[in-house]
Design an enzyme around this catalytic site. Structure first.
Site, short mmCIF file in Angstrom:
data_model
loop_
_atom_site.label_atom_id
_atom_site.label_comp_id
_atom_site.label_asym_id
_atom_site.label_seq_id
_atom_site.Cartn_x
_atom_site.Cartn_y
_atom_site.Cartn_z
N GLU A 39 7.76 19.79 -90.79
CA GLU A 39 7.34 18.40 -90.57
C GLU A 39 5.97 18.41 -89.91
O GLU A 39 5.78 19.09 -88.90
CB GLU A 39 8.31 17.70 -89.62
CG GLU A 39 9.54 17.14 -90.28
CD GLU A 39 10.45 16.46 -89.26
OE1 GLU A 39 11.65 16.37 -89.54
OE2 GLU A 39 9.97 16.03 -88.19
N ASP A 98 8.51 8.24 -79.49
CA ASP A 98 8.32 9.59 -78.99
C ASP A 98 8.27 9.65 -77.47
O ASP A 98 7.73 8.76 -76.81
CB ASP A 98 7.03 10.19 -79.57
CG ASP A 98 7.20 10.58 -81.02
OD1 ASP A 98 8.10 11.39 -81.29
OD2 ASP A 98 6.46 10.07 -81.88
#
Lengths: 412, 276
Positions: free
Chosen positions: B49, B60
């Protein structure tokens, strides 16, 4: 009255007040752009809000708190000396700064805390820029005995110290956010991160007409009381509608609250005033509509300040409450269809208007509505003496006196 | 067959789960980032990724927030992320590459043009964190037209009633976010993972990868015992961040330390089902 329908009620196809659609869209703006973890919660809030709106007991409960706790209705004041000073249109001030906690923010906080209680949520989080929404949230949390965490950019914690202390006195935990630019947008990111981690018990009490659906519509509905009252009050005072209604815009909740009840009154010109900071050409401003383009941030599609790569750029305004690189999605729609005119005022113009109102009317405005007043000062002199301008005085300026002193070179 | 489908099929034949590793494009600089990307398959990563930096990464935690900040400071952008993949594909035509990021840089690029360029660069799938099924129409038709998989996140809050809606537009694999929280924080227990899988399996035949809070070889092993793949992101970024000097520059051992960790994770994943 030309507008018998309650806020948010279904309206005709030609109404400007019928949005959003079932997907939370105002035209192509709005929507629900959140991570999957939050999506079920957003849908839960939407469902709970629909149920509350359909329940007459909810409105009765809210009305009682607004009257007896917030102090509504807020007065409409004819600013006679300001009018004379400007030498043109008659200027009326909607006195939202007289609400408990000193700004319009509490209108929506009261509605949302009652909703959170109905949903059985036991913890409240919020973001704040100038601290007015944080104070209003901390206040209603104290009133109902709910723990409250307020996220605030470190930059704003520094320039809004009195409000930080107020929140703490009210029992809220104030978390200083240092990520990103350390202002309102970063505080909102951090609040969303908190919500993702505490989905089961926490209600996110958003302060403006932005965020994922249903927040833009819900906050608008709770703020519409501003325009609804003003309409009745002006009818009593002048027997007619205003020619122009003016409000400052950061995220845009006070402006939406003032404008929305007038959207279908075609004769009323509506003007939103964005923060031009050091000037639109300086690159240091917070005027998303004038200086931005559509994109997605904080759960909705709207006009944003961004670079060519779609990275969000930092906003600037002397007013912490307007220092946001986006704007509520309904404003973006009203801008694109041309129903509302969006202009801007610089830091310096706002400072001047701040002092003008203080000296002519004995009312110290917050720096946010000082931007609206700056625009009034520009247009009123050229208007006929029987023209009427309605301004939303959305907050009081006590919190800003340190900032203003610094800009005026005064040491306190 | 897409690279993603081919890779999961090959792993199934080997009876082992996938190690999916993460790096943020241009963190802390383009050369280091490119060296990590090239080295990861050799160190044992099965899929990779690549995080596309964004100023406002709402889902995040601090680790990836700082990675994005370093990447942007180094000049990272969507165009540069695609260029990395293009360079990587000159030497590796089999390891699946998934771009992970937020919607606004894609909108700014233009979704149709983005999908065209991403497919041409050799990207196989997209994870767009803030694009739920309800808003997918902005991107899905363009991705489908270019053969790009849309990998959707499923969270602990996604109930069985909602699951079919999320899966309806999913392809490639399904990414199970194992905790309610941002990246790099809490870790789900083996029991929590085992409890979540049957519901997802009932609704899809797609491979399921588990991410968020998978940090150690043992946790990666637990993830592939419960599912088909383990995603490790923040733990690798922490190692990278720990190797930087006080001005945020890569050290002589930055790449080696991260790739050593990938090797250890790969060992964990490869031994997971043998030890059963």
């Amino acid at each position: 009255m030309s507008d018998p329908a309650p806020p948010g009620a279904p309206r005709g196809a030609n109404s400007f007040r019928s949005g959003p659609d079932g997907n939370g869209r105002f035209g192509t703006f709005g929507g629900r752009f959140v991570a999957e973890t939050l999506m079920p919660l957003i849908l839960e809030v939407e469902q709970a809000y629909s149920a509350a709106r359909a329940d007459p007991a909810f409105q009765v409960e809210l009305d009682a708190y607004l009257k007896n706790y917030v102090g509504r209705p807020s007065p409409l004041w004819f600013a006679e000396r300001l009018t004379r000073h400007l030498g043109g249109a008659r200027v009326y001030l909607k006195r939202e700064e007289l609400n408990h906690t000193g700004a319009h923010k509490i209108n929506s906080c009261m509605g949302q805390i009652l909703l959170a209680r109905r949903m059985g949520k036991t913890r409240i989080i919020a973001e704040t820029g100038a601290g007015q929404h944080g104070v209003a949230t901390a206040t209603v949390c104290a009133l109902f005995g709910l723990p409250c965490t307020v996220y605030m950019g470190a930059t704003d914690v520094e320039r809004q110290k009195p409000n930080v202390f107020r929140m703490k006195l009210l029992g809220a935990e104030v978390k200083s956010v240092t990520s990103g630019a350390a202002t309102l947008k970063d505080a909102m990111n951090e609040a969303l991160r908190d919500w993702v981690a505490n989905v089961r018990d926490t209600y996110y009490l958003i302060g403006t007409v932005a965020g994922p659906h249903p927040y833009p519509a819900m906050v608008r509905d709770f703020q519409c009381i501003i325009g609804e009252e003003a309409k009745v009050q002006l009818q009593e005072a002048e027997g007619r509608l205003p020619d122009i209604a003016v409000a400052a815009i950061g995220g845009g909740s006070n402006a939406m609250g003032l404008f929305h009840p007038f959207l279908d009154d075609a004769a009323v010109k509506l003007v939103g005033v964005e923060a031009a900071g050091y000037g639109l050409d300086s690159g240091k401003h917070a005027a998303s509509l004038t200086g931005g383009r559509p994109g997605v941030l904080h759960g909705n599609r709207t006009y944003l300040l961004q670079d060519d790569d779609g990275q969000i750029t930092e906003a600037h305004s002397i007013s912490a409450g307007l220092d946001y690189p986006g704007i509520g999605p309904e404003h973006s729609w009203l801008h694109d269809i041309g129903r509302v005119e969006y202009v801007s005022a610089t830091d310096d113009e706002a400072l001047e208007a701040f002092q003008l109102l203080t000296r002519t009317e004995g009312i110290i405005p917050a720096l946010e509505p000082a931007h609206a007043l700056a625009h009034v000062a520009k247009i009123a002199p050229a208007l006929a003496k029987d023209a009427i301008i309605l301004v939303n005085l959305s907050g009081r300026g006590d919190k800003d006196i340190f900032t203003v002193a610094e800009h005026l070179g005064v040491k306190l | 067959m897409s690279r993603i489908a081919a890779r999961f099929e090959a792993l199934r034949a080997e009876n082992r789960g996938a190690l999916i590793t993460f790096l943020e494009a241009w963190d802390p600089d383009p050369a280091t980032s490119m060296a990590l990307l090239r080295g990861m398959p050799i160190a044992g990563a099965d899929l990779i990724e690549i995080g596309c930096p964004f100023t406002d990464p709402m889902a995040d935690g601090p680790t990836i927030q700082l990675a994005a900040k370093r990447a942007l400071a180094a000049g990272g952008s969507m165009m540069n992320s695609l260029a990395m993949v293009r360079d990587f594909r000159r030497e590796d035509d089999t390891t699946p590459i998934i771009l992970m990021g937020y919607l606004n840089p894609i909108l700014s690029y233009d979704p149709q043009r983005f999908c065209t360029d991403a497919a041409a660069a050799g990207v196989d799938g997209l994870i767009v964190v803030d694009l739920p099924p309800e808003e997918a129409a902005l991107l899905a038709p363009h991705a489908a037209a270019r053969g790009l998989d849309i990998i959707r996140l499923i969270a602990p809050t996604t109930d069985e009633q909602r699951l079919p809606l999320v899966l309806a537009g999913s392809s490639g694999f399904v990414y199970y976010v194992s905790i309610t929280g941002v990246t790099g924080t809490r870790t789900a227990s083996a029991a929590e993972l085992a409890a979540a899988m049957p519901m997802i399996r009932r609704h899809t035949d797609l491979p399921v990868a588990i991410g968020f809070g998978v940090r150690s070889p043992a946790q990666a092993a637990a993830a592939v015992r419960a599912a088909d793949g383990a995603v490790v992101a923040s733990a690798l970024i922490d190692t990278l961040a720990g190797s930087l000097d006080d001005r945020g520059r890569a050290g002589p051992d930055t790449v080696r330390r991260v790739l050593d960790q990938v090797r250890a994770l790969a060992d964990g994943v490869r031994s997971a089902r043998k030890s059963l």
